[in-house]
Write an enzyme that holds these catalytic residues in place. Structure first.
Site, PDB file in Angstrom:
ATOM      1  CE1 TYR A   1      -4.287  -1.038  -0.448  1.00 16.38           C
ATOM      2  CE2 TYR A   1      -3.431  -2.926   0.753  1.00 16.38           C
ATOM      3  CZ  TYR A   1      -4.401  -2.352  -0.053  1.00 16.38           C
ATOM      4  OH  TYR A   1      -5.470  -3.093  -0.481  1.00 16.38           O
TER       5      TYR A   1
ATOM      6  CG  HIS B   1      -4.806  -2.332   4.058  1.00 13.38           C
ATOM      7  ND1 HIS B   1      -5.665  -3.163   3.365  1.00 13.38           N
ATOM      8  CD2 HIS B   1      -5.103  -1.062   3.648  1.00 13.38           C
ATOM      9  CE1 HIS B   1      -6.426  -2.439   2.561  1.00 13.38           C
ATOM     10  NE2 HIS B   1      -6.113  -1.166   2.721  1.00 13.38           N
TER      11      HIS B   1
END
Length: 751
Positions: free
Chosen positions: A273, A430
């Protein structure tokens, strides 16, 4: 080179208080500028890397123009027709805008204009996207995140064709498309916009970029500093469990630089990410530097955005693929378009580091802007120098005090062994429950793997390209990782709020001796009343063909527990030195916390000091030696149980289990050795060199291990487990021999 930026000193706080108006901008003025356009035109046909990139983009856009414009009514999930067309459109508009500036060909500006007018006609009538699965639905796409992607790229196209459009056309496009679009992403979606998360970064940058183009100070301030007033309840969560806004927490682009990045440039959500967010972070930074240089954005937080580029490049294996920490899709690498842009921006604004050019050469393409030209010119002048990835420790947390990720690298000839130990913070929504987990690489091959995410990005057949339910039931759970699991329960009981309050701590990181590198970290909160202390040493010694990985996990608890310690490998089992029984009927290993997804294929019981398993993968042999206690169980497991839609890979694993243990220590050694050639059918060095792995001391003060080689040599490792001071002196006796040293760790080869 980067130090020049950092050492200039930072005095920019006053510059971040924007006035109510912005000086009128020239166009283009974001990532592309008028000065850059002139330089590009002067060098056309003279710089092969840039010219080839230009040719490829021109061919793509010319074909799109010939095919005609399609702006479908939104209806599909990721990977579906409408989703993919709108995604393709924003990429094409951005490229067409650049081509217009570079080639001065009106056909490209006309293409952008006509597409923007179609969107301006459609947008005022659009309801929320019909797919209702996102916490923040978009209009063009199923989630506002993708709507923000669209605006980040499209704002660059608008910037490039701004002066081509008539005043009336601009008024129409801004009134019917860009202004309501920016308002929708921000004040219309506060649960999306006012967060500290990669989602909100895209939203902040989308609003900020179009604010710069439209000379809108309100939008720019909103982008940098977040919404001034919002009625979002503090502590509200999204459907992934991600915290949207903590009470008193700042939001906006600057907060998204402050909070997720550590001083070392590590991004708390993990490299996958970070790669995704690097594009908005850096293109907006470049746009701010070009249009509002007084902000000095590349100096902000001690130049952390520039540092983050190097952190991300170092979070890759020898082929440039990112380590799949937290939610990370395997195979994503620095060849992605985000890193092509990041490397060029880092080179231009970070002191023109020649090491970045070596990555650009591998990428073999550049962005069609002045940053891309600068890189291409430098490559043509043979200024590139290799980027040597070394062992390093990357801190986590805004202040660098929330654990981190350690990388040990050992090079021998053309071979590289890499250890990645994760002792970081939760990683926002996440993050995984994987304290003190690790992965291990032989060059680019995974030896001991981290599973990554359970998702097929942009493949519509698999949940519309979104996260699969197995991401929560398997990939995030502790048993999916190479770390200790207590009583078949995930760390923090799989509770996001508890996990977010805690992090592991570095105990030691010592790579001063390239042949004996050590990292050690402690986790005190994963299980109440239990402390985990993991130490890993990457050892290169002439008695071994390749480096040996020594892995020590010490557990101290207030009560008796069951401890599982898995290693997920790839390949075919060659041999085991203990008896085991294959399961006649496959049954899941457990019923929750990820155990329900593991088939128990076989099991055995340790009956001697050492238990050894060897396997072959991609022509290389690996041997794992474990110093287990008599009665410890060894389980051969395979992923795939309770997976009706075949969403999980059928990966194998070995689990060492200790039952009814209060304090326990796992000591393992992993060897990489030998080869097998399938063409010649020739085998070399197929057997382990370790004849005995011995724990010779394990108490409140020291852990000591001996690794006995078949050539009769012994590697001795001793560590102070209470005090990691580099100045403390030690004197202890082991097997009748006295050892004295200064520092936390002692090692010696005994012949």
């Amino acid at each position: 080179m980067l130090s020049k930026i950092i050492n200039q000193g930072i005095a920019i706080a006053s510059c971040l208080l924007l006035s109510t108006s912005i000086m009128a901008q020239q166009h283009p003025s974001l990532v592309m500028t008028k000065k850059g356009v002139e330089k590009i035109r002067e060098n056309l046909g003279k710089v092969p890397l840039f010219d080839n990139s230009l040719s490829n983009v021109k061919e793509e856009v010319d074909q799109a123009i010939a095919d005609g414009i399609v702006v479908p009514i939104p209806k599909d999930m990721a990977g579906g027709y409408s989703h993919e067309v709108h995604k393709k459109n924003y990429l094409l508009m951005q490229k067409a805008g650049l081509l217009y500036q570079i080639l001065n060909d009106d056909s490209y500006a006309l293409y952008v204009k006509n597409m923007l007018l179609q969107y301006a006609k459609m947008y005022p009538k659009l309801p929320l996207h019909p797919q209702e699965r996102s916490y923040a639905r978009g209009k063009l796409f199923w989630q506002a995140l993708n709507d923000a992607n669209w605006l980040v790229y499209t704002s660059q196209a608008y910037d490039c064709v701004y002066d081509y459009l008539t005043k009336k056309e601009r008024a129409t496009i801004e009134k019917n498309l860009f202004k309501p679009y920016a308002d929708f992403l921000s004040i219309g979606s506060p649960q999306f916009f006012n967060r500290v998360h990669n989602h909100s970064t895209w939203g902040n940058v989308a609003v900020g970029m179009i604010g710069l183009v439209m000379d809108d100070a309100v939008l720019l301030d909103r982008a940098l500093n977040g919404l001034k007033e919002d009625n979002l309840p503090a502590g509200m969560k999204d459907n992934d469990g991600g915290l949207i806004k903590k009470e008193g927490q700042k939001t906006g682009f600057l907060a998204n630089v402050d909070e997720p990045f550590s001083p070392d440039g590590y991004y708390t959500e993990g490299p996958y990410y970070q790669r995704y967010a690097m594009y908005p972070f850096l293109v907006f930074a470049a746009a701010l530097q070009n249009s509002k240089p007084e902000i000095k954005i590349f100096e902000y937080k001690n130049a952390v955005l520039l540092k983050s580029i190097y952190a991300l490049l170092n979070l890759t294996n020898s082929e440039g693929e990112f380590f799949p920490l937290n939610d990370g899709q395997k195979g994503m690498s620095y060849y992605s378009r985000e890193l092509v842009s990041a490397v060029a921006i880092g080179y231009t604004y970070g002191g023109r580091d020649p090491e970045l050019l070596s990555i650009a050469k591998k990428q073999n393409r550049v962005e069609l802007d002045e940053n891309g030209l600068e890189v291409a010119l430098a490559v043509q002048q043979n200024l590139a120098e290799p980027l040597v990835k070394k062992s390093l420790n990357l801190s986590d947390g805004p202040d660098g005090k929330q654990g981190g990720v350690a990388i040990l690298r050992s090079r021998l000839n053309d071979d590289e062994s890499t250890v990645v130990l994760k002792y970081a913070a939760q990683g926002l929504s996440h993050g995984h429950y994987d304290k003190l987990s690790f992965s291990y690489y032989n060059n680019a091959d995974e030896v001991i793997q981290d599973y990554g995410l359970a998702r097929f990005v942009n493949i519509e057949q698999k949940n519309g390209g979104g996260y699969l339910k197995e991401n929560g039931s398997w990939a995030k759970q502790s048993i999916a990782h190479n770390t200790v699991i207590q009583n078949e329960t995930s760390h923090f009981n799989g509770d996001f709020d508890i996990g977010s309050l805690n992090h592991s701590d570095k105990y030691l990181f010592d790579v001063s001796d390239p042949n004996f590198q050590v990292v050690s970290a402690i986790e005190n909160n994963a299980y109440p009343g239990t402390s985990l202390h993991r130490t890993m040493a990457l050892i290169q010694d002439e008695s071994y063909e390749r480096p040996v990985l020594l892995d020590i996990m010490q557990i101290k608890s207030e009560q008796q527990n069951q401890y599982d310690f898995p290693y997920y490998y790839f390949g075919q089992i060659m041999s085991a030195n203990f008896k085991y029984e294959k399961s006649k009927a496959l049954m899941p290993l457990g019923d929750k916390n990820g155990y329900q997804h593991l088939w128990k294929e076989a099991s055995g019981v340790a009956t001697q000091d050492n238990s050894k398993v060897s396997w072959l993968n991609k022509g290389t042999f690996y041997s794992l030696t474990a110093a287990l206690s008599a009665g410890d169980e060894i389980i051969f497991a395979r992923l795939g149980a309770n997976d009706p839609n075949f969403n999980l890979r059928n990966d194998p694993g070995i689990i060492f289990r200790k039952k009814a243990a209060q304090n326990a220590t796992f000591v393992n050694a992993l060897e990489t050795h030998g080869s097998y050639n399938t063409v010649s059918e020739f085998t070399s060095n197929a057997y382990s060199s370790i004849i005995k792995l011995e724990k010779v001391r394990d108490d409140a003060n020291y852990i000591a291990v001996k690794i006995h080689n078949k050539d009769n040599s012994i590697l001795l490792f001793i560590m102070d487990v209470k005090d990691s001071s580099s100045s403390k002196t030690h004197q202890i006796t082991i097997d009748g021999e006295n050892y004295q040293w200064t520092g936390c760790v002692f090692h010696k080869k005994i012949k």
